[in-house]
Design an enzyme around this catalytic site. Structure first.
Site, PDB file in Angstrom:
ATOM      1  N   GLY A  89       0.840  -1.198   0.000  1.00  0.00           N
ATOM      2  CA  GLY A  89       0.000   0.000   0.000  1.00  0.00           C
ATOM      3  C   GLY A  89       0.873   1.244   0.000  1.00  0.00           C
TER       4      GLY A  89
ATOM      5  N   ASP B 262      -2.277 -13.497   2.928  1.00  0.00           N
ATOM      6  CA  ASP B 262      -3.383 -12.876   3.638  1.00  0.00           C
ATOM      7  C   ASP B 262      -3.124 -12.898   5.150  1.00  0.00           C
ATOM      8  OD1 ASP B 262      -5.892 -12.195   4.619  1.00  0.00           O
ATOM      9  OD2 ASP B 262      -6.953 -13.357   3.088  1.00  0.00           O
ATOM     10  N   ILE B 263      -3.366 -11.771   5.813  1.00  0.00           N
ATOM     11  CA  ILE B 263      -3.168 -11.737   7.275  1.00  0.00           C
ATOM     12  C   ILE B 263      -4.197 -12.608   8.002  1.00  0.00           C
ATOM     13  CG2 ILE B 263      -2.003  -9.493   7.432  1.00  0.00           C
ATOM     14  CD1 ILE B 263      -4.760  -8.281   8.174  1.00  0.00           C
TER      15      ILE B 263
ATOM     16  N   TYR C  53     -15.322   1.125   8.865  1.00  0.00           N
ATOM     17  CA  TYR C  53     -13.873   1.313   9.000  1.00  0.00           C
ATOM     18  C   TYR C  53     -13.544   2.075  10.292  1.00  0.00           C
ATOM     19  CZ  TYR C  53      -9.345   3.523   7.756  1.00  0.00           C
ATOM     20  OH  TYR C  53      -8.057   4.005   7.741  1.00  0.00           O
TER      21      TYR C  53
HETATM   22  N1  SER Z   1      -7.912   7.934   4.338  1.00  0.00           N
HETATM   23  C1  SER Z   1      -8.802   7.044   5.023  1.00  0.00           C
HETATM   24  C2  SER Z   1     -10.048   6.839   4.271  1.00  0.00           C
HETATM   25  O1  SER Z   1     -10.465   7.770   3.610  1.00  0.00           O
HETATM   26  C3  SER Z   1      -9.157   7.580   6.371  1.00  0.00           C
HETATM   27  O2  SER Z   1      -8.207   7.169   7.275  1.00  0.00           O
HETATM   28  O3  SER Z   1     -10.626   5.816   4.382  1.00  0.00           O
END
Ligand code: SER
Length: 340
Positions: free
Chosen positions: A14, A55-56, A155
């Site tokens: 990433g 994969d974790i 998230y």
């Molecule tokens: N950059 C992230 C997102 O937009 C937020 O931590 O999901």
């Protein structure tokens, strides 16, 4: 058999992962094992002692990993970002929460083997905050770590809970056992604002419009921004993001008054962002076409955060304010990248 002592980076392919691997390489440190679902590009692979594609959530893979390496620090970057997580909340929970617990357990196991604490660096996010409406967001201003922890996204909930898991393992592990016992996990987390890299574009996040707008302008492409001009959140450029992680990792544990810290550089509305982009790329075609629901997520995130505690406890200070970010990092690096 002697296992090689290493630092493990998950989510290594990433954009934070790339930045971190490059910074370790600049420091001459190649005792890195990179793990990601996607294969690491050769250029970054050459900077690591090992690169594993996997994969974790794969316990067998994690076990194979510890049969070969002795892990002293973990930068657990793997996650599904906020927009993507809304489409697949169950998967988000598995990756973001179960995946994190797997890595924390691995840190605990490793600490028991070699007898030293394992530093566990976890990028959290402004997504852990949830402001109920725009009037409250305006009134709240720069918010502190303990305020408005009411995320509205999967998230944000995942990150919020994992911060608590980390705190539990570091400070309250097996508190009812007869003998006082430490898990050996030394968990530390920064709540990142929107991160902007000059070399990569994020995918699946909600703050992505900033990077998308700048990269589109540099490529000479028109950009339709999915939040309105007034939408405001804090941002940071990638070199400062990497600096924050490394600085927190190196801070003596006795200086840390908490396990989770806000960090930030500058706060910008999407309209102000467009002005900075236009100054650098005068022909940029940028218009605003808010996507109601996605834009609403940004409205729940703070306009700015208070990072006083990070400054006090581990001398956090960003290198880039907004002007320097554009003049000395974003514009020159992005322009070079898209030059034919
Ligand atoms: N950059 C992230 C997102 O937009 C937020 O931590 O999901």
């Amino acid at each position: 058999m002697v296992r090689k002592p290493v630092t493990l980076i998950t989510g290594a392919s990433g954009e934070v992962g790339f930045g971190l691997i490059e910074r370790f390489a600049e420091r001459g440190d190649s005792d890195i094992v990179a793990l990601d679902l996607n294969e690491l590009p050769d250029e970054h692979r050459a900077m690591c002692a090992g690169a594993i594609t996997g994969d974790i959530l794969d316990q067998n893979l994690l076990e194979r990993l510890i049969s070969e390496y002795e892990i002293h620090a973990i930068y657990h970057l793997a996650a599904l970002l906020s927009t993507r997580s809304e489409f697949t909340p169950d998967t988000a929970h598995r990756v973001n929460v179960e995946g994190t617990l797997n890595l924390i357990r691995l840190a605990h196991e490793q600490a028991r083997w070699h007898g030293n604490p394992v530093r566990f660096l976890f990028p959290s996010s402004i997504a852990v905050y949830g402001l109920p409406d725009l009037a409250t967001k305006r009134r709240a201003g720069r918010i502190r770590e303990s305020e408005w922890n009411l995320p509205t996204t999967m998230y944000g909930c995942n990150k919020c809970y994992c911060e608590q898991l980390g705190r539990y393992y570091s400070e309250h592990f097996r508190q009812l056992s007869a003998e006082a016992t430490s898990s050996g996990v030394d968990f530390r987390s920064v709540r990142f604002p929107g991160l902007i890299s000059a070399v990569t574009i994020p995918s699946g996040g909600t703050s992505d419009y900033a990077a998308e707008m700048i990269h589109a302008a540099a490529r000479g492409e028109a950009y339709e921004c999915f939040v309105g001009e007034e939408a405001r959140i804090p941002f940071m450029v990638m070199p400062d993001g990497i600096k924050a992680l490394l600085q927190l990792a190196e801070a003596p544990v006795e200086c840390l008054s908490q396990r989770v810290y806000n960090v930030t550089s500058f706060s910008l509305s999407a309209g102000e962002l467009r002005e900075y982009v236009r100054k650098a790329f005068p022909n940029a075609e940028i218009c605003f076409k808010p996507d109601g629901k996605r834009a609403a997520i940004i409205d729940t995130w703070p306009a700015d955060v208070d990072d006083t505690l990070a400054t006090r406890d581990w001398e956090w200070r960003p290198d880039f304010d907004v002007k320097r970010a554009f003049d000395e990092y974003l514009v020159p690096t992005i322009s070079r990248q898209y030059q034919v």
